[in-house]
Design an enzyme around this catalytic site. Structure first.
Site, PDB file in Angstrom:
ATOM      1  N   ASP A 172      42.247  36.846  54.090  1.00  0.00           N
ATOM      2  CA  ASP A 172      43.098  37.285  53.835  1.00  0.00           C
ATOM      3  C   ASP A 172      43.691  38.666  54.645  1.00  0.00           C
ATOM      4  OD1 ASP A 172      42.613  36.707  51.590  1.00  0.00           O
ATOM      5  OD2 ASP A 172      41.686  37.428  51.047  1.00  0.00           O
ATOM      6  N   LYS A 176      48.524  37.547  51.190  1.00  0.00           N
ATOM      7  CA  LYS A 176      49.864  37.670  51.076  1.00  0.00           C
ATOM      8  C   LYS A 176      49.329  39.133  51.131  1.00  0.00           C
ATOM      9  CE  LYS A 176      47.186  35.418  46.975  1.00  0.00           C
ATOM     10  NZ  LYS A 176      45.574  35.675  46.381  1.00  0.00           N
ATOM     11  N   MET A 193      46.735  49.516  45.696  1.00  0.00           N
ATOM     12  CA  MET A 193      47.815  48.708  44.613  1.00  0.00           C
ATOM     13  C   MET A 193      48.628  49.556  43.949  1.00  0.00           C
ATOM     14  SD  MET A 193      46.199  44.732  44.544  1.00  0.00           S
ATOM     15  CE  MET A 193      45.255  46.104  43.218  1.00  0.00           C
TER      16      MET A 193
HETATM   17  C1  LIG Z   1      44.534  42.930  47.021  1.00  0.00           C
HETATM   18  S1  LIG Z   1      43.538  44.519  46.474  1.00  0.00           S
HETATM   19  C2  LIG Z   1      41.514  44.129  47.360  1.00  0.00           C
HETATM   20  C3  LIG Z   1      41.209  45.546  47.579  1.00  0.00           C
HETATM   21  C4  LIG Z   1      39.949  45.117  48.062  1.00  0.00           C
HETATM   22  N1  LIG Z   1      39.269  44.278  47.609  1.00  0.00           N
HETATM   23  C5  LIG Z   1      39.160  46.299  48.177  1.00  0.00           C
HETATM   24  O1  LIG Z   1      37.505  46.200  47.824  1.00  0.00           O
HETATM   25  O2  LIG Z   1      39.248  47.166  49.188  1.00  0.00           O
HETATM   26  C6  LIG Z   1      44.406  45.735  47.927  1.00  0.00           C
HETATM   27  C7  LIG Z   1      44.377  46.680  47.159  1.00  0.00           C
HETATM   28  O3  LIG Z   1      42.923  47.709  48.411  1.00  0.00           O
HETATM   29  C8  LIG Z   1      43.772  48.755  48.892  1.00  0.00           C
HETATM   30  N2  LIG Z   1      43.278  48.764  50.376  1.00  0.00           N
HETATM   31  C9  LIG Z   1      41.874  47.666  51.172  1.00  0.00           C
HETATM   32  N3  LIG Z   1      42.506  48.022  52.001  1.00  0.00           N
HETATM   33  C10 LIG Z   1      42.369  49.040  52.371  1.00  0.00           C
HETATM   34  C11 LIG Z   1      42.286  50.068  53.714  1.00  0.00           C
HETATM   35  N4  LIG Z   1      42.467  49.682  55.060  1.00  0.00           N
HETATM   36  N5  LIG Z   1      42.841  51.422  53.860  1.00  0.00           N
HETATM   37  C12 LIG Z   1      44.273  51.271  52.306  1.00  0.00           C
HETATM   38  N6  LIG Z   1      44.098  50.779  51.784  1.00  0.00           N
HETATM   39  C13 LIG Z   1      43.294  50.372  51.082  1.00  0.00           C
HETATM   40  C14 LIG Z   1      44.915  48.928  49.088  1.00  0.00           C
HETATM   41  O4  LIG Z   1      45.640  49.377  47.691  1.00  0.00           O
HETATM   42  C15 LIG Z   1      45.264  47.498  49.190  1.00  0.00           C
HETATM   43  O5  LIG Z   1      46.652  47.412  48.094  1.00  0.00           O
END
Ligand SMILES: C[S@@+](CC[C@H](N)C(=O)[O-])C[C@H]1O[C@@H](n2cnc3c(N)ncnc32)[C@H](O)[C@@H]1O
Length: 261
Positions: A40, A62, A176
Site C-alpha cells: 500500500d 490508494k 482518515m
Molecule cells: C486506511 S487507514 C489505515 C490504518 C492502518 N491500518 C493503521 O492501523 O494505522 C489510513 C489512515 O491511518 C492513519 N495513519 C496511518 N499511518 C499513519 C502515520 N504514520 N501517521 C499519521 N497517521 C497515520 C491516517 O489517519 C490515515 O489516513
C-alpha cells in the site's frame, strides 16, 4: 488441477506506522524473505527498503479520493498470485485489521481456498501515542479509547454515533479524518464535548518527517486545513493530549540520532 499443484500462501502483514523498528520480528523475517510483495501507499520507503532486491513489488497504493487499484482488483490479484503457487507478502500500513480492509482480503482468500497468515502491526494510534508521549488511556483522564474513522464515501454525510463519542473521559483516535475535521469538531461540540478539549494532529507519525500539531477542538478544522492532504494524519482528541511531552520526545530523538550517527 493435478494433485501436484503447488498452492501458494498469502502473508497479510501489518507494517506499522512507518518506523521500521516498530515492525514485529515475524513481519521483519517474512519481509526479508519475500519473493512477491503487494504493498500500500502507507508502507514507508524505509520498510520497502527491507524487501530483497530481486523480489517483485506491486504497488496497489490508494491516495485519498483516488483509487487507481480498486479493492476488488487487489483481492483478485492476491488470489491469482497465490493460485500460481507464489508465497505473497501483502504489506499494509499499521495493522491489517484496523481500518485496513484486511478482513475483506481474508474473506476473499478463504472463499478461494487460499491459505493465509495474518501478522499484526502496530496501529498508527499506538505508534503515535509513544512518539508524542500522549497515552491512549490515563487514570483520571481517560477510562477508554475509541478508534474511529473520519472517512465517508464522497457525497455522503459522516454518519457516526456522535452522542456516544462525545465522552470527556474517552480518548478519540480519528483515522482518515483530516478532510472532515471541522465537521467532526462541530458535531462533537454539538453533542456535548467542551470546545476547549485538547486535540492533536500528527502527520507522518513515527517517521523522520513527523509533525505534531497541538490545538483545541474548536480550532481542529483550521489546523487540519493547513496540512498536506497527501500525507497521513491521525487526530487524537481528549484530555490525555495535555500529557504530551513533545520537547522531551524531540530531545530524546535527537540524542538517539547523535548516538547512532
Ligand atoms: C486506511 S487507514 C489505515 C490504518 C492502518 N491500518 C493503521 O492501523 O494505522 C489510513 C489512515 O491511518 C492513519 N495513519 C496511518 N499511518 C499513519 C502515520 N504514520 N501517521 C499519521 N497517521 C497515520 C491516517 O489517519 C490515515 O489516513
Amino acid at each position: 488441477m493435478s494433485a501436484l499443484h503447488v498452492q501458494g500462501h498469502v502473508y497479510l502483514i501489518g507494517a506499522g506506522p512507518g518506523d521500521p523498528d516498530l515492525l514485529t520480528v515475524r513481519a521483519l523475517r517474512l519481509i526479508e524473505q519475500a519473493e512477491v510483495v503487494v504493498h500500500d501507499r502507507l508502507v514507508s520507503p524505509e520498510i520497502m527498503a527491507l524487501v530483497p532486491e530481486g523480489a517483485q513489488r506491486i504497488d496497489v497504493g490508494k491516495a485519498p479520493d483516488h483509487h487507481p487499484f480498486p479493492q476488488a482488483n487487489i483481492n483478485a490479484l492476491l488470489v491469482s498470485l497465490a493460485s500460481r503457487g507464489s508465497k505473497v507478502v501483502r504489506l499494509k500500513g499499521g495493522d491489517p485489521y484496523m481500518f485496513g480492509r484486511g478482513s475483506e482480503e481474508v474473506a476473499e482468500l478463504r472463499t478461494a481456498g487460499i491459505s493465509y497468515t495474518v501478522v499484526p502491526g502496530i496501529t498508527s494510534a499506538q505508534g503515535i501515542a509513544s512518539a508524542t508521549g500522549v497515552p491512549l488511556t490515563h487514570r483520571g483522564l481517560a477510562t477508554g479509547v475509541r478508534f474511529v474513522t473520519g472517512h465517508c464515501r464522497a457525497g455522503h454525510e459522516l454518519d457516526l454515533a456522535w452522542a456516544g463519542l462525545a465522552d470527556p473521559e474517552t480518548t478519540l483516535a480519528v483515522y482518515m479524518g483530516r478532510g472532515h475535521a471541522a465537521e467532526i469538531a462541530a458535531r462533537l461540540i454539538g453533542a456535548g464535548l467542551p470546545a476547549d478539549m485538547p486535540a492533536m494532529l500528527v502527520v507522518d507519525g513515527t517517521r523522520a518527517s513527523e509533525e505534531q500539531h497541538f490545538t483545541t477542538l474548536d480550532h481542529l478544522g483550521e489546523v487540519a486545513a493547513g496540512l498536506d492532504a497527501k500525507r497521513p494524519v491521525l487526530m487524537m482528541i481528549g484530555q490525555v493530549v495535555t500529557l504530551a511531552d513533545a520537547l522531551a520526545v524531540r530531545e530524546a530523538a535527537a540524542l538517539e540520532r547523535v548516538g547512532h550517527g
